[in-house]
Scaffold this motif. Structure first.
Motif, PDB file in Angstrom:
ATOM      1  N   ASN A 128       0.851  -1.106   0.032  1.00 38.81           N
ATOM      2  CA  ASN A 128      -0.051   0.123   0.006  1.00 38.81           C
ATOM      3  C   ASN A 128       0.929   1.382  -0.025  1.00 38.81           C
ATOM      4  O   ASN A 128       0.633   2.142   0.945  1.00 38.81           O
TER       5      ASN A 128
ATOM      6  N   ARG B 216       2.344   4.859  -0.787  1.00 43.73           N
ATOM      7  CA  ARG B 216       1.728   6.134  -1.070  1.00 43.73           C
ATOM      8  C   ARG B 216       2.892   7.031  -1.728  1.00 43.73           C
ATOM      9  O   ARG B 216       2.758   7.565  -2.678  1.00 43.73           O
ATOM     10  N   SER B 217       3.953   7.290  -0.917  1.00 43.23           N
ATOM     11  CA  SER B 217       4.665   8.258  -1.228  1.00 43.23           C
ATOM     12  C   SER B 217       6.115   7.755  -0.584  1.00 43.23           C
ATOM     13  O   SER B 217       6.242   7.337   0.382  1.00 43.23           O
TER      14      SER B 217
ATOM     15  N   THR C 250       5.267  11.194  -5.101  1.00 39.89           N
ATOM     16  CA  THR C 250       4.267  10.368  -5.134  1.00 39.89           C
ATOM     17  C   THR C 250       3.843   9.493  -6.467  1.00 39.89           C
ATOM     18  O   THR C 250       3.367   8.622  -6.740  1.00 39.89           O
TER      19      THR C 250
ATOM     20  N   LYS D 140       2.827   4.873   3.675  1.00 39.56           N
ATOM     21  CA  LYS D 140       1.826   4.007   3.206  1.00 39.56           C
ATOM     22  C   LYS D 140       0.523   4.884   2.881  1.00 39.56           C
ATOM     23  O   LYS D 140       0.257   5.955   3.522  1.00 39.56           O
ATOM     24  N   ASP D 141      -0.347   4.480   2.048  1.00 38.70           N
ATOM     25  CA  ASP D 141      -1.858   5.070   1.782  1.00 38.70           C
ATOM     26  C   ASP D 141      -2.446   4.973   2.912  1.00 38.70           C
ATOM     27  O   ASP D 141      -2.323   3.896   3.651  1.00 38.70           O
ATOM     28  N   SER D 142      -3.132   6.120   3.461  1.00 35.71           N
ATOM     29  CA  SER D 142      -3.895   6.140   4.714  1.00 35.71           C
ATOM     30  C   SER D 142      -2.889   5.803   5.606  1.00 35.71           C
ATOM     31  O   SER D 142      -3.369   5.721   6.934  1.00 35.71           O
TER      32      SER D 142
ATOM     33  N   PRO E 248      -0.745  10.827   5.256  1.00 39.66           N
ATOM     34  CA  PRO E 248       0.626  10.477   4.467  1.00 39.66           C
ATOM     35  C   PRO E 248       1.193  11.851   4.029  1.00 39.66           C
ATOM     36  O   PRO E 248       1.235  12.080   2.793  1.00 39.66           O
TER      37      PRO E 248
END
Lengths: 111, 114
Positions: free
Chosen positions: A29, A31-32, A50, A93-95, B100
């Motif tokens: 998962n 994200r960035s 990202t 991670k995402d979220s 994030p």
């Protein structure tokens, strides 16, 4: 298990050289990816990436993310002694919210 | 405005003693994080606060470690019965919201347990 691996772990260059620092990751998962510069104790933010393939640039520093091959590079052109520091790569991670850091690359720029 | 501040900058204590490390985040930042950095390693996550509550304390190594943020601003990391292995730099970071996003770090507290 999530992994963030930086290479090389240390590097010595002469002023004026160009350096490329690497960060690879295996993270569920994703994200960035973030880059920080740590000179004494406080990591200072450089970039957050990202999207794949879009270069971020700030002065002599630039960075790009490859989400297919799961890595990022940080380039520093025309290095100066003030660039000497530990460069940390982290993923988030995402979220998520916790940064998962690599061990860092220690860069020494000699006059 | 002012960045994240941490006090003390250095703390030397003896094994078995109790220590408190303080973090003052950037004004208005609701999210606050504690990390621990051992020599030659990257920072490792300890705990995350959103407002006054600890939203995630899964990184705390054991029950000797505890952190509070009673008014949603300043946070204190408390370590009981310190051990030599607790020696590290303890970094605090804050961000405008949880999630994030970029985090802004303080200068850290270097803890040495003799």
């Amino acid at each position: 298990e999530d992994k963030v691996v930086q290479s090389p772990l240390s590097l010595v260059v002469h002023e004026g050289d160009t350096v490329t620092l690497n960060c690879s990751y295996e993270v569920t998962n994703f994200r960035s990816l973030l880059w920080y510069k740590q000179e004494k104790k406080a990591p200072t933010f450089l970039f957050m990436l990202t999207s794949s393939g879009i270069e971020k640039k700030s002065g002599r520093l630039s960075s790009i993310l490859d989400k297919k091959e799961l890595f990022s590079i940080l380039n520093i052109t025309a290095t100066q002694t003030g660039d000497s520091a530990i460069y940390l790569c982290a993923v988030i991670k995402d979220s998520g919210y916790a940064l998962n850091f690599g061990k860092g690359t220690s860069l020494l720029v000699t006059p | 405005g002012a960045g994240v501040s941490q006090t003390p900058s250095n703390k030397v204590t003896e094994k078995g003693k109790y220590v408190e490390l303080r973090c003052d985040p950037i004004s208005g930042h609701t999210a606050l994080y504690w990390y621990r950095q051992s020599l030659g390693q990257g920072p490792e996550f300890l705990i995350y606060f959103q407002g006054t509550g600890a939203a995630d304390d899964s990184g705390l190594p054991n029950d000797r470690f505890f952190a509070v943020r009673p008014e949603g601003s300043v946070s204190t990391l408390k370590i009981q019965r310190t051990e030599r292995g607790d020696s590290a730099v303890y970094l605090c970071a804050s961000s405008p919201n949880g999630g994030p996003y970029e985090q802004f770090f303080g200068p850290g507290t270097r803890l040495t347990v003799l």
